[in-house]
Design an enzyme around this catalytic site. Structure first.
Site, mmCIF file in Angstrom:
data_model
loop_
_atom_site.group_PDB
_atom_site.id
_atom_site.type_symbol
_atom_site.label_atom_id
_atom_site.label_comp_id
_atom_site.label_asym_id
_atom_site.label_seq_id
_atom_site.Cartn_x
_atom_site.Cartn_y
_atom_site.Cartn_z
ATOM 1 N N TYR A 1 -49.927 74.133 -9.110
ATOM 2 C CA TYR A 1 -49.004 75.144 -9.647
ATOM 3 C C TYR A 1 -47.795 75.290 -8.721
ATOM 4 O O TYR A 1 -46.640 75.297 -9.178
ATOM 5 C CB TYR A 1 -49.732 76.480 -9.783
ATOM 6 C CG TYR A 1 -48.861 77.616 -10.282
ATOM 7 C CD1 TYR A 1 -48.548 77.728 -11.629
ATOM 8 C CD2 TYR A 1 -48.376 78.571 -9.400
ATOM 9 C CE1 TYR A 1 -47.750 78.772 -12.097
ATOM 10 C CE2 TYR A 1 -47.581 79.619 -9.854
ATOM 11 C CZ TYR A 1 -47.271 79.710 -11.201
ATOM 12 O OH TYR A 1 -46.479 80.742 -11.647
ATOM 13 N N SER B 1 -45.419 72.341 -8.995
ATOM 14 C CA SER B 1 -44.626 72.350 -10.229
ATOM 15 C C SER B 1 -43.488 73.355 -10.149
ATOM 16 O O SER B 1 -42.383 73.105 -10.642
ATOM 17 C CB SER B 1 -45.521 72.645 -11.434
ATOM 18 O OG SER B 1 -45.967 73.998 -11.447
ATOM 19 N N LYS B 2 -43.729 74.486 -9.512
ATOM 20 C CA LYS B 2 -42.694 75.514 -9.412
ATOM 21 C C LYS B 2 -41.631 75.133 -8.380
ATOM 22 O O LYS B 2 -40.441 75.439 -8.547
ATOM 23 C CB LYS B 2 -43.328 76.860 -9.072
ATOM 24 C CG LYS B 2 -44.225 77.408 -10.177
ATOM 25 C CD LYS B 2 -43.482 77.562 -11.494
ATOM 26 C CE LYS B 2 -44.333 78.222 -12.571
ATOM 27 N NZ LYS B 2 -43.592 78.442 -13.837
#
Length: 293
Positions: A186, A189-190
């Site tokens: 996560y 991806s950010k």
């Protein structure tokens, strides 16, 4: 003859001086708008308050979108709200809704790339499949928005649009700014979204297309519901958000208001930024109040 920086400043100034309210006549697209307690839905209301011509609300399914569109049009007279089924990580779907906006209204001014997923996995629970799924839904969707929405925003001469320009905002996270706020996949991806926005701002240099990343902290939404439910079961709900100096968690409308500002001409000189909306969480390394090291 090529325009100078002064020419461009004067052009923007003359344009801004005519525009009230801040999104008047503009056409917007919001992805990930289907959640009843999500940032996409809250942002749709924040955008509608600023008087745009139209807002396309999209998600993987039409669940809740028709009701959202009806509520927006009833509450905000003169604002069209159009539900549209879109996989935000699909080139054809993203181009499809953009082409629809250009076909119906002749312009695109705002694209809020908000669609995304979250993972609670720890590094040893992740694998190549889950990592690539996270990158597809979160990062690829931002890439497609920046690529295709930006190109559409450069088009002028239709729908009353006199000069090139627009605002692309992508939902990143404080997890993309530093570790400790999300799983490895996560967070990666950010972080990718933030870099895409910074790179995109330079790719569109001189076009008045702005690209910014919005980085929420802990916000109460459908995605974070398991965290909040678990805290309620343990009787520790009151402790959520206590690590930031605001001493509370956030709500979706607080993010939506910042996105609406970034979308508007009021933010005309904000470009290529990763803006944390986190109650101050990312302002410091963890500390013990009253002590310094």
């Amino acid at each position: 003859m090529a325009s100078t920086a002064t020419d461009r400043v004067n052009q923007i100034f003359n344009h801004l001086s005519k525009t009230t309210p801040s999104l008047q006549d503009k056409v917007c697209i919001v992805t990930g708008a289907g959640s009843l307690y999500g940032i996409g839905r809250a942002t749709t209301f924040a955008l509608a308050k600023r008087g745009p011509k139209a807002i396309y609300v999209t998600d993987l399914t039409l669940d809740h979108l028709n009701d959202l569109a009806q509520e927006i049009e009833t509450t905000f007279q003169g604002v069209r709200c159009i539900p549209f089924q879109v996989d935000a990580a699909s080139t054809s779907d993203v181009k499809g809704v953009i082409d629809k906006a250009l076909g119906e209204f002749g312009r695109l001014d705002v694209f809020f790339a908000n669609a995304g997923i979250v993972s609670a996995n720890r590094v040893f629970d992740e694998d190549a499949e889950s990592f690539m799924k996270m990158m597809r839904v979160n990062a690829l969707s931002a890439f497609l928005a920046i690529k295709h929405a930006g190109m559409a925003m450069k088009e002028v001469g239709k729908g009353g649009k006199e000069i090139s320009g627009g605002s692309i905002i992508c939902t990143a996270s404080v997890a993309g700014l530093r570790s400790g706020a999300g799983s490895p996949e996560y967070s990666a991806s950010k972080a990718a979204i933030i870099n895409l926005c910074q790179t995109g701002a330079y790719q569109y240099a001189g076009t008045n297309v702005r690209v910014n990343a919005m980085c929420p902290g802990l916000i109460e939404t459908n995605m974070t519901k398991p965290t909040f439910d678990y805290a309620k079961q343990r009787g520790t709900h009151h402790k959520i958000g206590q690590l930031n100096p605001t001493k509370r968690y956030g709500i979706a409308s607080e993010i939506g208001n910042v996105v609406a500002f970034l979308a508007s001409d009021e933010a005309s000189y904000v470009n290529g930024q990763a803006i944390a909306v986190d109650g101050g969480l990312s302002a410091s390394h963890p500390i013990v109040p009253g002590k310094s090291y």
